[in-house]
Motif scaffolding. Structure first.
Motif, PDB file in Angstrom:
ATOM      1  N   PRO A 278       0.831  -1.216   0.000  1.00 57.11           N
ATOM      2  CA  PRO A 278       0.000   0.000   0.000  1.00 57.11           C
ATOM      3  C   PRO A 278       0.857   1.255   0.000  1.00 57.11           C
ATOM      4  O   PRO A 278       2.030   1.242   0.404  1.00 57.11           O
ATOM      5  N   ALA A 279       0.263   2.360  -0.435  1.00 63.44           N
ATOM      6  CA  ALA A 279       1.002   3.621  -0.536  1.00 63.44           C
ATOM      7  C   ALA A 279       1.517   4.084   0.824  1.00 63.44           C
ATOM      8  O   ALA A 279       2.630   4.624   0.926  1.00 63.44           O
ATOM      9  N   TRP A 280       0.715   3.893   1.884  1.00 62.38           N
ATOM     10  CA  TRP A 280       1.158   4.359   3.205  1.00 62.38           C
ATOM     11  C   TRP A 280       2.419   3.632   3.649  1.00 62.38           C
ATOM     12  O   TRP A 280       3.268   4.207   4.360  1.00 62.38           O
ATOM     13  N   LEU A 281       2.579   2.366   3.234  1.00 62.09           N
ATOM     14  CA  LEU A 281       3.781   1.618   3.605  1.00 62.09           C
ATOM     15  C   LEU A 281       4.988   2.122   2.807  1.00 62.09           C
ATOM     16  O   LEU A 281       6.109   2.189   3.342  1.00 62.09           O
ATOM     17  N   TRP A 282       4.775   2.478   1.539  1.00 67.79           N
ATOM     18  CA  TRP A 282       5.843   3.089   0.742  1.00 67.79           C
ATOM     19  C   TRP A 282       6.298   4.391   1.398  1.00 67.79           C
ATOM     20  O   TRP A 282       7.505   4.673   1.497  1.00 67.79           O
ATOM     21  N   ARG A 283       5.346   5.195   1.844  1.00 66.61           N
ATOM     22  CA  ARG A 283       5.694   6.467   2.471  1.00 66.61           C
ATOM     23  C   ARG A 283       6.543   6.242   3.716  1.00 66.61           C
ATOM     24  O   ARG A 283       7.526   6.940   3.961  1.00 66.61           O
TER      25      ARG A 283
END
Length: 321
Positions: A278-283
């Motif tokens: 997910p994007a939040w994990l990339w961030r």
């Protein structure tokens, strides 16, 4: 009333004359006008101290008009407002965790589950970075000083084809690095970016190559996920993010990792296993790596502790494992 129904009923009240390719022009102008009207309510609150409660009726009308024009744009574009809303919520859930909600890491992929222990990332690793000056240039070296579990207690093991698997605690890991640049920018510590990916995402072809933990038991995974192309993609991503970091406060906080940055990361890793992240994990991964790199630069070395269970990469001046 759901948004699809609202869109259908809103269209029945439309007197907009334009059709065809120009059908969206007028509702787009309406969106801009109504947005200005909403801003005007807040301007009066800030400038004239008019209580928002006294403007609630006007605010309700303006928001309703904004929704009407949004429905009109969707209709003119052949889109369904309900589907748009559902997709938007999905994007929002992908990008951000709800405030106060702790992530459920059990729901996230662990990409080397099911592989032999000698092909898995250890769950905790401590790296020791040191810096020396040679020919007036700073050079960084690193080694593993603690690991759990350690599948290579006596060091790397031969694979029978002239290649080795594993690492040795206490010995130098990889080559010594300079910044490889006319400008000293700390890139000698850029392995922290890869370790951020490894610790938080559970993914890093570069780290897997450096630690000699390629998943050779599966030839296709070895070639496509742990091979040269994936390694080059990650290395290129680290270089690009390093160039962008100066305009985004160094990526030192998750809030500085914007949507464009995440899109770049996802574009660089299309087709790879990490595309499920997910994007939040990339961030979190990007911010963790760059924060660790900044600490190494500022302190001219130190220790990084990668905890793949907690999905964290932390800096310490002293050994922590």
């Amino acid at each position: 009333m759901d948004l699809s129904e609202f869109q259908e009923k809103a269209q029945q009240t439309s007197l907009l004359p334009l059709g065809g390719p120009q059908a969206a022009y007028q509702p787009l102008l309406g969106l801009a006008f109504e947005t200005g009207s909403i801003l005007n309510v807040y301007m009066r609150y800030l400038r004239d101290r008019i209580d928002l409660d006294e403007s609630i009726e006007q605010l309700t009308e303006e928001l309703g008009d904004l929704l009407w024009y949004a429905a009109a744009v969707a209709t003119a574009s052949g889109l369904d407002l309900g589907a748009i809303a559902e997709a938007n919520l999905k994007r929002a859930r992908d990008r951000y965790l709800p405030p106060g909600q702790e992530p459920d890491f059990a729901d996230l992929d662990r990409y080397d589950d099911g592989y032999p222990e000698t092909e898995r990332f250890p769950r905790q690793i401590q790296f020791d970075f040191t810096e020396v000056i040679e020919n007036e240039s700073p050079i960084a070296t690193m080694k593993i000083t603690a690991v759990d579990p350690n599948s290579f207690p006596t060091g790397p093991v031969p694979l029978g084809d002239g290649k080795m698997a594993g690492f040795e605690v206490g010995e130098q890991l990889g080559a010594s690095l300079t910044d490889n640049s006319h400008i000293a920018d700390g890139y000698r510590y850029h392995d922290a970016i890869h370790f951020g990916f490894m610790a938080v995402l559970g993914w890093s072809p570069n780290s897997r190559s450096l630690l000699q933990l390629k998943r050779r038991s599966d030839a296709k995974i070895d070639e496509c996920e742990d091979g040269a192309r994936a390694i080059f993609a990650e290395e290129g991503l680290a270089a690009i993010l390093s160039r962008l970091a100066g305009r985004r406060m160094g990526y030192l906080k998750e809030t500085t990792v914007d949507e464009e940055t995440v899109q770049i990361a996802r574009a660089a890793t299309v087709g790879l296993e990490v595309s499920s992240a997910p994007a939040w994990l990339w961030r979190r991964a990007i911010s963790s790596g760059f924060s660790a790199m900044r600490s190494l630069i500022d302190n001219k070395g130190g220790f990084l502790i990668a905890d793949l269970d907690a999905r964290t990469l932390t800096y310490s001046k002293y050994p922590a494992m």
